[in-house]
Design a protein around this motif. Structure first.
Motif, short mmCIF file in Angstrom:
data_model
loop_
_atom_site.label_atom_id
_atom_site.label_comp_id
_atom_site.label_asym_id
_atom_site.label_seq_id
_atom_site.Cartn_x
_atom_site.Cartn_y
_atom_site.Cartn_z
N LEU A 13 0.87 -1.18 0.00
CA LEU A 13 0.00 0.00 0.00
C LEU A 13 0.90 1.22 0.00
N LEU A 14 0.61 2.19 -0.87
CA LEU A 14 1.45 3.37 -1.02
C LEU A 14 0.61 4.64 -0.93
N TRP A 15 1.10 5.58 -0.14
CA TRP A 15 0.47 6.89 -0.03
C TRP A 15 1.43 7.93 -0.60
N ALA A 16 0.94 8.78 -1.46
CA ALA A 16 1.76 9.83 -2.07
C ALA A 16 1.84 11.04 -1.14
N ARG A 17 2.93 11.76 -1.26
CA ARG A 17 3.01 13.06 -0.60
C ARG A 17 2.02 13.98 -1.32
N PRO A 18 1.49 14.98 -0.65
CA PRO A 18 0.51 15.88 -1.28
C PRO A 18 1.04 16.45 -2.60
N GLY A 19 0.22 16.32 -3.63
CA GLY A 19 0.57 16.83 -4.95
C GLY A 19 1.51 15.95 -5.75
N GLN A 20 1.92 14.81 -5.19
CA GLN A 20 2.90 13.94 -5.85
C GLN A 20 2.31 12.63 -6.36
N GLU A 21 1.00 12.59 -6.54
CA GLU A 21 0.35 11.35 -6.94
C GLU A 21 0.87 10.84 -8.29
N ALA A 22 0.96 11.69 -9.28
CA ALA A 22 1.46 11.27 -10.59
C ALA A 22 2.93 10.87 -10.50
N ALA A 23 3.70 11.57 -9.68
CA ALA A 23 5.12 11.25 -9.52
C ALA A 23 5.29 9.90 -8.82
N LEU A 24 4.40 9.58 -7.88
CA LEU A 24 4.44 8.27 -7.23
C LEU A 24 4.22 7.18 -8.27
N THR A 25 3.23 7.35 -9.13
CA THR A 25 2.96 6.36 -10.17
C THR A 25 4.16 6.22 -11.11
N ALA A 26 4.77 7.33 -11.48
CA ALA A 26 5.94 7.28 -12.37
C ALA A 26 7.11 6.56 -11.70
N ARG A 54 -7.19 6.71 2.36
CA ARG A 54 -6.91 5.51 1.58
C ARG A 54 -5.57 5.65 0.85
N PRO A 55 -4.90 4.52 0.59
CA PRO A 55 -3.66 4.59 -0.18
C PRO A 55 -3.94 5.03 -1.61
N HIS A 56 -2.93 5.63 -2.24
CA HIS A 56 -3.05 6.06 -3.63
C HIS A 56 -2.82 4.89 -4.59
N GLU A 57 -2.05 3.91 -4.14
CA GLU A 57 -1.80 2.75 -5.00
C GLU A 57 -1.73 1.50 -4.14
N VAL A 58 -2.25 0.41 -4.71
CA VAL A 58 -2.21 -0.92 -4.09
C VAL A 58 -1.58 -1.85 -5.11
N GLN A 59 -0.63 -2.66 -4.65
CA GLN A 59 0.06 -3.59 -5.54
C GLN A 59 0.05 -4.98 -4.91
#
Length: 100
Positions: A13-26, A54-59
């Motif tokens: 489970l991954l949570w992005a820093r504020p405003g960094q959602e797209a950067a987390l995915t990259a 909630r987490p921004h990404e689940v793997q």
């Protein structure tokens, strides 16, 4: 051939820093591309809006064994990205799972 009982299946489970959602995915695109080279497979990736904590990404992924997982975690191409990871990822939870 690897014994199924030796396989490691993990949920991340991954949570992005504020405003960094797209950067987390990259960032995850880069490091997860290394998984197959270490006897692993990304079984599923899912994104959420991160609302209500909630987490921004689940793997979900699997590795043939502990040695393969350790090899992935120590891969210099992955560890070279530590600063990027720290910049975009606020929190990570990693735990073993059984697939149903």
């Amino acid at each position: 051939m690897t014994n199924h009982d030796e396989e490691i299946r993990l949920c991340c489970l991954l949570w992005a820093r504020p405003g960094q959602e797209a950067a987390l995915t990259a960032y995850e695109d880069k490091v997860l591309a290394l998984v197959p080279e270490h006897g692993g497979a990304v079984l599923q990736r899912a994104a959420s809006d991160g609302a209500a904590g909630r987490p921004h990404e689940v793997q979900i992924y699997r590795f043939a064994g502990q040695a393969e997982l350790d090899g992935y975690l120590a891969d210099p191409r992955r560890t070279e990205l530590t600063a990027e990871r720290d910049r975009v990822v606020a929190r990570t939870e990693l735990f073993p799972v059984e697939l149903l």
